[in-house]
Enzyme design. Structure first.
Site, PDB file in Angstrom:
ATOM      1  N   ASP A 268       0.855  -1.181   0.000  1.00  0.00           N
ATOM      2  CA  ASP A 268       0.000   0.000   0.000  1.00  0.00           C
ATOM      3  C   ASP A 268       0.891   1.230   0.000  1.00  0.00           C
ATOM      4  O   ASP A 268       1.815   1.309   0.802  1.00  0.00           O
ATOM      5  CB  ASP A 268      -0.844  -0.005   1.285  1.00  0.00           C
ATOM      6  CG  ASP A 268      -2.306   0.203   1.009  1.00  0.00           C
ATOM      7  OD1 ASP A 268      -2.633   1.240   0.424  1.00  0.00           O
ATOM      8  OD2 ASP A 268      -3.102  -0.676   1.380  1.00  0.00           O
TER       9      ASP A 268
ATOM     10  N   ASP B   7      -3.174   4.514  -2.222  1.00  0.00           N
ATOM     11  CA  ASP B   7      -4.215   4.944  -1.297  1.00  0.00           C
ATOM     12  C   ASP B   7      -4.654   6.386  -1.585  1.00  0.00           C
ATOM     13  O   ASP B   7      -3.810   7.280  -1.744  1.00  0.00           O
ATOM     14  CB  ASP B   7      -3.648   4.869   0.124  1.00  0.00           C
ATOM     15  CG  ASP B   7      -4.661   5.240   1.177  1.00  0.00           C
ATOM     16  OD1 ASP B   7      -5.560   4.418   1.415  1.00  0.00           O
ATOM     17  OD2 ASP B   7      -4.562   6.336   1.762  1.00  0.00           O
TER      18      ASP B   7
ATOM     19  N   GLU C 102      -6.788   3.468  -5.648  1.00  0.00           N
ATOM     20  CA  GLU C 102      -8.060   3.800  -5.016  1.00  0.00           C
ATOM     21  C   GLU C 102      -8.431   5.159  -5.582  1.00  0.00           C
ATOM     22  O   GLU C 102      -7.858   6.175  -5.198  1.00  0.00           O
ATOM     23  CB  GLU C 102      -7.901   3.870  -3.499  1.00  0.00           C
ATOM     24  CG  GLU C 102      -9.227   4.105  -2.817  1.00  0.00           C
ATOM     25  CD  GLU C 102      -9.089   4.414  -1.333  1.00  0.00           C
ATOM     26  OE1 GLU C 102      -9.926   3.953  -0.572  1.00  0.00           O
ATOM     27  OE2 GLU C 102      -8.159   5.154  -0.942  1.00  0.00           O
TER      28      GLU C 102
ATOM     29  N   HIS D 123     -10.706  -3.977   3.283  1.00  0.00           N
ATOM     30  CA  HIS D 123     -10.602  -3.632   4.710  1.00  0.00           C
ATOM     31  C   HIS D 123     -11.458  -2.427   5.094  1.00  0.00           C
ATOM     32  O   HIS D 123     -11.492  -2.066   6.262  1.00  0.00           O
ATOM     33  CB  HIS D 123      -9.135  -3.349   5.038  1.00  0.00           C
ATOM     34  CG  HIS D 123      -8.612  -2.163   4.298  1.00  0.00           C
ATOM     35  ND1 HIS D 123      -8.482  -2.158   2.920  1.00  0.00           N
ATOM     36  CD2 HIS D 123      -8.245  -0.931   4.702  1.00  0.00           C
ATOM     37  CE1 HIS D 123      -8.042  -0.974   2.540  1.00  0.00           C
ATOM     38  NE2 HIS D 123      -7.883  -0.204   3.602  1.00  0.00           N
ATOM     39  N   ASP D 124     -12.087  -1.770   4.119  1.00  0.00           N
ATOM     40  CA  ASP D 124     -12.934  -0.610   4.413  1.00  0.00           C
ATOM     41  C   ASP D 124     -14.418  -0.943   4.312  1.00  0.00           C
ATOM     42  O   ASP D 124     -15.267  -0.061   4.484  1.00  0.00           O
ATOM     43  CB  ASP D 124     -12.641   0.530   3.425  1.00  0.00           C
ATOM     44  CG  ASP D 124     -11.264   1.117   3.609  1.00  0.00           C
ATOM     45  OD1 ASP D 124     -10.726   1.035   4.728  1.00  0.00           O
ATOM     46  OD2 ASP D 124     -10.712   1.662   2.628  1.00  0.00           O
TER      47      ASP D 124
HETATM   48  C1  NOJ Z   1      -8.280   4.547   2.181  1.00  0.00           C
HETATM   49  C2  NOJ Z   1      -7.898   3.342   2.972  1.00  0.00           C
HETATM   50  O1  NOJ Z   1      -8.360   2.197   2.320  1.00  0.00           O
HETATM   51  C3  NOJ Z   1      -8.484   3.518   4.340  1.00  0.00           C
HETATM   52  O2  NOJ Z   1      -8.398   2.366   5.124  1.00  0.00           O
HETATM   53  C4  NOJ Z   1      -7.825   4.697   4.997  1.00  0.00           C
HETATM   54  O3  NOJ Z   1      -8.464   4.950   6.214  1.00  0.00           O
HETATM   55  C5  NOJ Z   1      -7.905   5.952   4.123  1.00  0.00           C
HETATM   56  N1  NOJ Z   1      -7.660   5.703   2.747  1.00  0.00           N
HETATM   57  C6  NOJ Z   1      -6.911   6.994   4.593  1.00  0.00           C
HETATM   58  O4  NOJ Z   1      -5.617   6.588   4.273  1.00  0.00           O
END
Ligand code: NOJ
Length: 570
Positions: A98, A196, A253, A326-327
């Site tokens: 990441d 990210d 992302e 994970h989100d």
């Molecule tokens: C996206 C990530 O997937 C997430 O877990 C994170 O909290 C935010 N970006 C901030 O880095």
């Protein structure tokens, strides 16, 4: 279609703190990942995306980095990272990391120096303003203002938590430092990166005043700081200076990239190899609004979003298909939210396999999130104290501020918390599901006691066995070429227009290459569904079933949550 290793790959996403705790301190570690390489190899995956394990105070679980060149001591050491990369590579598994470069931790020495000394060169690595009263008043992604004041009276900007100050991408020296770091990791043997929050790096540095969109007097940061014009040059420069120089993969992302910009992002000379689409994974929430605000969505809408993405990407590049990360909460709970408890118990495994089938055979590279291959479901939280996730806590506060009751605010957290995906991975029936002998840093899942690797490995009907079969089919069967490189056509909509009326519940698509045609069918509801007229039922009677989540695969009527893949003969 150009062949690429990453198009043929099956990715597996690891959340290191929740995967396996080898040193027995209650938190997962790199040694733990290494010990589970045989499991990953047996599963059949060929690439890993490992979430951040760099030095970090873990306010946002590692997405707040205090040293890009070091490993958080709870996860191991830099030697462990090197050994892990070597071990994975020797086992035919590539690793991507990441890359969190929109912001650092407030504990990063750059930020510490920037706060301590206005004259420091690091001051300009971040976005400081002396007075913000006439600037954009934006709501950060985790709630509260994007501006936080420091002791000397000035303010800094943060898109996420206040412990995650945004970097100033206008500063060339900073950009160069980041590129040096990226190249250093590439030399350590990583095969690329997941980027990210990358579409936030460009800001309108004048921060013009904006209309508030909520009772807090703020406006959603996404509305003003996402995909801001000018970002293209920075993304191009980064590519040119780093991963663009070799056969690396990048998956960004990048929510909200407009269709007309896709070519620039993932086209032949695009900034990235792939980007994650959120239109179908965030279908259950209003983007930028509180989770507590109810949103209804239909299977039709889900279908439309999923295939729209396939259609768009087909024109330009390659998709990164995922059900979970994970989100996100677990996919079964999200996509089958209204299902009664009894039905859920009866069909959960069937649903997990149906969702898996639907996603896995789409055109693009599949990403599996740890535990998804076991059919994990959400846990339940009984109090807010049990919730670790910084975003969930922000969402709770926000809901209260917007007038929702405590129950409503808590219900939204229970439905959407990122912690659902962050519970420890379940290996066996030992204490803490074999994740750790010590009390884990986050509570274990309270719902899925049967979903362990050990149990499911011994059960041919398990979700895990099904995932293994899907992976073998896609990568090591006579149909692999078609599953990877074949064209995708929605049977009912063709590529653009409605060819035949179809039961709303059914997802139907084909993958074709040369003379080979594979038909994927999934029923998204608990009702039987009839196949549309454009399907030749007689031909299906003869067709070979490659995989199905029912013992006897479907023919003319598709049963509740049934999924089946046929090889059609021309
Ligand atoms: C996206 C990530 O997937 C997430 O877990 C994170 O909290 C935010 N970006 C901030 O880095």
């Amino acid at each position: 279609m150009e062949r690429k290793w990453w198009k043929e790959a099956v990715f597996y996403q690891i959340y290191p703190q929740s995967f396996y705790d080898a040193n027995g301190d209650g938190i997962g570690d790199l040694q733990g990942i290494m010990e589970k390489i045989p499991y990953l190899k047996e599963l059949g995956i060929t690439a890993l995306w490992i979430c951040p394990f760099y030095c970090s105070p873990l306010v946002d679980n590692g997405y707040d980095i205090s040293d890009y060149y070091a490993v958080n001591s709870e996860f191991g050491s830099i030697e462990d990272a090197r050994e892990l990369l070597k071990c994975a590579n020797e086992n035919g598994i590539r690793v991507i990391l990441d890359l969190v470069i929109n912001h650092t931790s407030d504990q990063h020495p750059w930020f510490q120096e920037a706060c301590a000394d206005k004259e420091s060169k690091y001051r300009d690595y971040y976005i400081f303003r002396e007075d913000v009263s006439r600037l954009s008043q934006l709501r950060s992604n985790f709630g509260g203002s994007t501006w936080t004041q420091i002791r000397d009276g000035s303010w800094y900007f943060h898109t996420f938590a206040k412990e995650q100050p945004d970097l100033n991408w206008e500063n060339k020296v900073l950009r160069k430092e980041l590129y040096t770091m990226i190249n250093w990791w590439l030399r350590q043997g990583v095969s690329g990166f997941r980027l990210d929050a990358i579409t936030y790096i460009q800001k309108d540095m004048s921060f013009p005043p904006v209309e508030p969109d909520g009772p807090d007097g703020l406006c959603d940061v996404m509305k003003h700081c996402l995909n801001v014009p000018g970002i293209e040059e920075k993304l191009l420069e980064m590519r040119r200076e780093t991963y663009g120089r070799g056969d690396f993969v990048t998956v960004a992302e990048a929510p909200g990239v407009p269709a007309e910009k896709l070519e620039a992002y993932i086209g032949e000379n695009g900034f990235f190899s792939m980007i994650f689409d959120f239109s179908y994974t965030d279908i259950d929430i209003w983007i930028g609004e509180a989770w507590a605000k109810p949103k209804k969505w239909s299977v039709e809408e889900f279908k439309e979003n999923l295939f729209r993405n396939q259609r768009l990407v087909r024109e330009t590049g390659w998709a990164a298909n995922y059900l979970e990360n994970h989100d996100q909460p677990r996919s079964i709970n999200k996509y089958f939210a209204g299902v009664e408890k009894e039905q859920m118990e009866k069909y959960a495994d069937t649903m997990a396999k149906a969702l898996g089938t639907l996603f896995f055979f789409l055109r693009g590279t599949p990403f599996i999130y740890q535990g998804e291959e076991l059919g994990m479901r959400n846990t339940v939280f009984s109090t807010m104290e049990e919730v670790n996730d910084v975003n969930s806590r922000g969402q709770y506060e926000r809901a209260l501020l917007e007038g929702y009751t405590e129950e409503e605010a808590f219900e939204a957290v229970n439905r959407r918390s990122r912690d659902h995906a962050r519970c420890p991975m379940q290996w066996n029936d030992n204490v803490n599901f074999g994740f750790s002998t010590e009390k884990p840093w986050i509570a274990c899942n309270r719902i899925c006691s049967k979903q362990t690797v050990e149990r499911e490995s011994q059960d041919k009907q398990s979700v895990l066995s099904y995932y293994k079969k899907m992976i073998r089919l896609r990568n090591h069967s006579p149909y692999a070429e078609t599953f990877v490189y074949g064209d995708l056509i929605e049977v009912v909509y063709g590529n653009y227009e409605l060819l035949a009326p179809c039961d709303e519940a059914l997802f139907l698509y084909t993958r074709t290459l040369g003379h080979e045609k594979l038909l994927i069918i999934c029923n998204f509801t608990d009702k039987q569904a009839a196949l549309p007229e454009c399907i030749d039922i007689a031909a299906l009677e003869q067709a070979q079933i490659l995989i199905s989540n029912y013992e006897e695969g479907a023919r003319s009527v598709i049963r509740p949550y049934e999924a089946v893949v046929y090889k059609l003969d021309f």
